[in-house]
Scaffold this active site. Structure first.
Site, PDB file in Angstrom:
ATOM      1  NE  ARG A 182      -1.717 -16.060  60.268  1.00 52.88           N
ATOM      2  CZ  ARG A 182      -1.103 -15.374  61.227  1.00 52.88           C
ATOM      3  NH1 ARG A 182      -1.699 -15.198  62.396  1.00 52.88           N
ATOM      4  NH2 ARG A 182       0.089 -14.857  61.026  1.00 52.88           N
ATOM      5  CB  CYS A 240       3.892 -17.467  65.860  1.00 50.15           C
ATOM      6  SG  CYS A 240       4.990 -16.147  66.410  1.00 50.15           S
TER       7      CYS A 240
END
Length: 281
Positions: A182, A240
């Protein structure tokens, strides 16, 4: 009875079991489904005996905010915590069903609100069940209102404008808890339509580097890992997907002895959704 004091941000299931009947103890179940998980809840829900559900998403997040898991104002947090029966002299242990996923977020929220007598249950519910310690089906608690008071610590949270400012500031190190895929945009974001990539000058620090089988690595290992990531002892900013797993890194940093750290509350969801912000891949 004297209030129960916690000296570490982490406690074991054995410690919790031995203090289960302490009148100052409050056990919070902070379970939320994993955003990257495709599985539905399996089987019937159980909880640790006497646990109270701490609803991160529906109660302890700002429902009017455009992004998920946005922190409440200090006043609202104080109000909601009092409704759970939390007092200034409470001793809080927080856990989740996955072992170590969403519970550190609650630990961090209480740090942000100036409350220190709280710890995360290492290995959480899986370990509790394995030891066959007492569990029960969830039920609706009507606790007596607590007298919890907030002492807000603004240095523990960062917002988008702060992070944009700190990108070029050598005093800070932005660490991203998402997977490497990611971070480098080689795998899609779980939130539909969200751009991939990372904040410029940030480092990839997936939580899988500090967790094994739902349990944080030892303090010794954490010290080495965090030192390697941050040899110049800069102030950490943890990011995050939406502010949940960044708190796992915050917990790890605390145990590793890095005291100057903050969580970027909007994290990647806010960064990638905001026009004209720089993105690297």
């Amino acid at each position: 009875m004297m209030s129960l004091k916690i000296n570490s941000p982490l406690v074991s299931v054995d410690w919790l079991f031995s203090n289960l009947e302490n009148e100052h103890l409050i056990i919070l179940d902070a379970t939320i489904p994993k955003v990257t998980s495709k599985e539905e809840g399996i089987g019937e829900k159980h909880q640790i005996k006497n646990a109270i559900f701490f609803d991160i998403q529906a109660v302890f997040s700002d429902k009017n905010a455009p992004f998920p898991n946005t922190i409440l104002s200090p006043k609202e947090f104080e109000e909601k915590a009092q409704e759970l029966g939390i007092n200034n002299n409470s001793c809080i242990v927080v856990y989740d069903d996955l072992g170590m996923y969403s519970s550190p977020r609650v630990w961090w929220l209480f740090q942000l609100m100036g409350f220190k007598n709280i710890a995360v249950l290492n290995d959480g519910f899986p370990e509790w069940k394995k030891k066959e310690y007492p569990i029960e089906k969830p039920f609706s608690h009507q606790p007596k209102r607590g007298n919890f008071r907030v002492d807000y610590q603004p240095q523990k949270v960062k917002f988008t404008e702060d992070v944009l400012k700190e990108i070029e500031n050598d005093k800070f190190l932005i660490a991203d808890a998402r997977s490497k895929g990611r971070f480098y945009a080689t795998e899609p974001e779980p939130r539909k339509g969200l751009k991939g990539g990372h904040i410029p000058n940030s480092i990839s620090f997936p939580i899988t580097e500090i967790i094994v089988d739902g349990k944080l690595k030892s303090a010794k290992d954490l010290k080495e890992i965090f030192k390697e990531k941050n040899p110049k002892n800069k102030d950490f900013i943890f990011s995050c997907g939406s502010g949940i797993t960044a708190a796992v890194l915050a917990l790890g940093a605390e145990i590793a002895g890095f005291k100057n750290h903050a969580v970027y509350d909007g994290s990647w969801t806010e960064w990638a959704s905001t026009e004209n912000l720089p993105i690297e891949k």
